[in-house]
Design an enzyme around this catalytic site. Structure first.
Site, PDB file in Angstrom:
ATOM      1  CG  HIS A 280      -0.280   0.400   2.500  1.00  0.00           C
ATOM      2  ND1 HIS A 280      -0.065   1.718   2.865  1.00  0.00           N
ATOM      3  CD2 HIS A 280       0.209  -0.345   3.526  1.00  0.00           C
ATOM      4  CE1 HIS A 280       0.522   1.761   4.047  1.00  0.00           C
ATOM      5  NE2 HIS A 280       0.704   0.511   4.474  1.00  0.00           N
ATOM      6  CB  CYS A 281       1.333   4.193  -1.846  1.00  0.00           C
ATOM      7  SG  CYS A 281       0.122   4.035  -3.170  1.00  0.00           S
ATOM      8  CB  THR A 282      -1.389   7.937   0.078  1.00  0.00           C
ATOM      9  OG1 THR A 282      -0.117   8.366   0.583  1.00  0.00           O
ATOM     10  CG2 THR A 282      -2.489   8.728   0.788  1.00  0.00           C
TER      11      THR A 282
END
Length: 359
Positions: A130-132
């Site tokens: 995941h990123c943002t």
């Protein structure tokens, strides 16, 4: 004390929290979970915490083995919420700007995934990334791994990611960078194939040159052995039943002595002939030169060595001939085996024996 973010990320609420598993991989992408304090600032149906993440995966019959956090902050949730569920957590800080120019981020992500897959024996344990929002940075790094490590094309990687996540990579620069990375890999593979062909060609030429050199060495050794056989036949006379140079000898016919032996024997007879003036009268001096007299004395000494054999000392002429014949038979056996190191040893032995004879 863990620092927390006070603001929900922009546009975070409009993306679905969890995507599907990318086919033929163990990757599953989701947006960053947020802590309970931030969750109070949004509608209940939009909330997504670490507890929500594990609950949704459990409902699907899935579970995580590794979570890779690509966001550039650690304020959205506490990593202990992940590790407390016996899930490995790794952090790769990826800034939102200038990200595609950071090759170190790509290498770090590749290394984290490779280390985990090498150590994890459970093929069903998923790798959550995941990123943002779980779109751009996740899409770029996962596609780079599929291209660089698994050999996918850029179109295959991008299509697989977008279908599994449910969203397209928004930044065109990321998509262009993925196509460029795939092209660079293809060009590098072509160069590697050409280098491999060049190495194969050099290896073939080297093997051919080695075969030519070995053939030349065999011809040279055969020539040397033939010359040695001719010399041995001329020295040994008729005692050879099977001469190396192919000359057959009939053992029933009487053969003359070697010419050198005849000359030495005549000189020896002249030396022992009684003098007409009396036994005590010294022989008249020869009219030859001092060099001829010295040669005559040397020949006389050689005749003495050949004709007189004391018991227990030295060898007779026939013994020497037998020894010489045995040596030649040994040489021929070595040549028939064709082993280069044995042939080389025979050559050195012959050279040493010739050198000692001259000395």
């Amino acid at each position: 004390m863990v620092r927390v973010c006070r603001v929900v990320p922009k546009d975070w609420s409009k993306f679905q929290p969890v995507g599907n598993v990318i086919p033929r991989t163990r990757f599953i992408v989701f947006k960053t979970p947020i802590n309970s304090q931030l969750s109070t600032k949004i509608h209940k149906e939009q909330r997504f915490t670490t507890n929500d993440l594990f609950r949704q995966l459990s409902e699907r019959g899935q579970y995580l083995g590794l979570v890779v956090d690509l966001s550039d902050t650690d304020r959205y949730y506490d990593k202990k919420d992940i590790t407390g569920m016996c899930v490995q957590y790794e952090k790769v800080n990826c800034p939102g700007r200038g990200f595609i120019e950071r090759d170190d981020c790509v290498e770090s992500f590749h290394q984290v995934i490779q280390d985990y897959t090498d150590k994890c024996d459970d093929p069903d344990a998923l790798i959550g990334v995941h990123c943002t929002n779980g779109i751009n940075r996740c899409g770029y790094l996962i596609c780079r791994f599929l291209i660089d490590r698994l050999g996918w094309s850029s179109h295959e990687a991008i299509d697989a990611f977008e279908q599994a996540r449910g969203y397209s990579i928004e930044k065109g620069a990321y998509v262009m960078a993925l196509h460029k990375a795939a092209k660079d890999k293809r060009d590098k593979q072509v160069d590697s194939d050409s280098d491999s062909s060049e190495r194969q060609r050099k290896k073939k030429n080297k093997r051919k040159h080695r075969e030519i050199v070995e053939h030349e060495n065999i011809v040279l050794i055969n020539t040397i052995i033939g010359e040695l056989g001719s010399q041995a036949a001329s020295v040994s006379g008729t005692d050879y039943q099977n001469s190396p140079n192919g000359v057959s000898v009939d053992p029933g016919q009487p053969q003359p002595h070697h010419w050198g032996f005849a000359i030495k024997r005549s000189k020896y007879a002249q030396l022992n002939q009684p003098v007409a003036n009396g036994a005590n009268t010294p022989p008249e001096p020869s009219e030859g030169t001092p060099q001829e007299e010295e040669e005559f004395e040397e020949d006389f000494e050689e005749i003495e060595e050949e004709t007189e054999t004391e018991p227990g000392k030295g060898q007779s002429v026939s013994s020497k001939r037998r020894a010489r014949r045995n040596r030649m038979q040994k040489y021929m056996q070595v040549m028939q085996r064709g082993r280069f190191h044995e042939i080389q040893a025979i050559r050195e032995e012959v050279a040493l024996s010739h050198g000692s004879a001259r000395d």
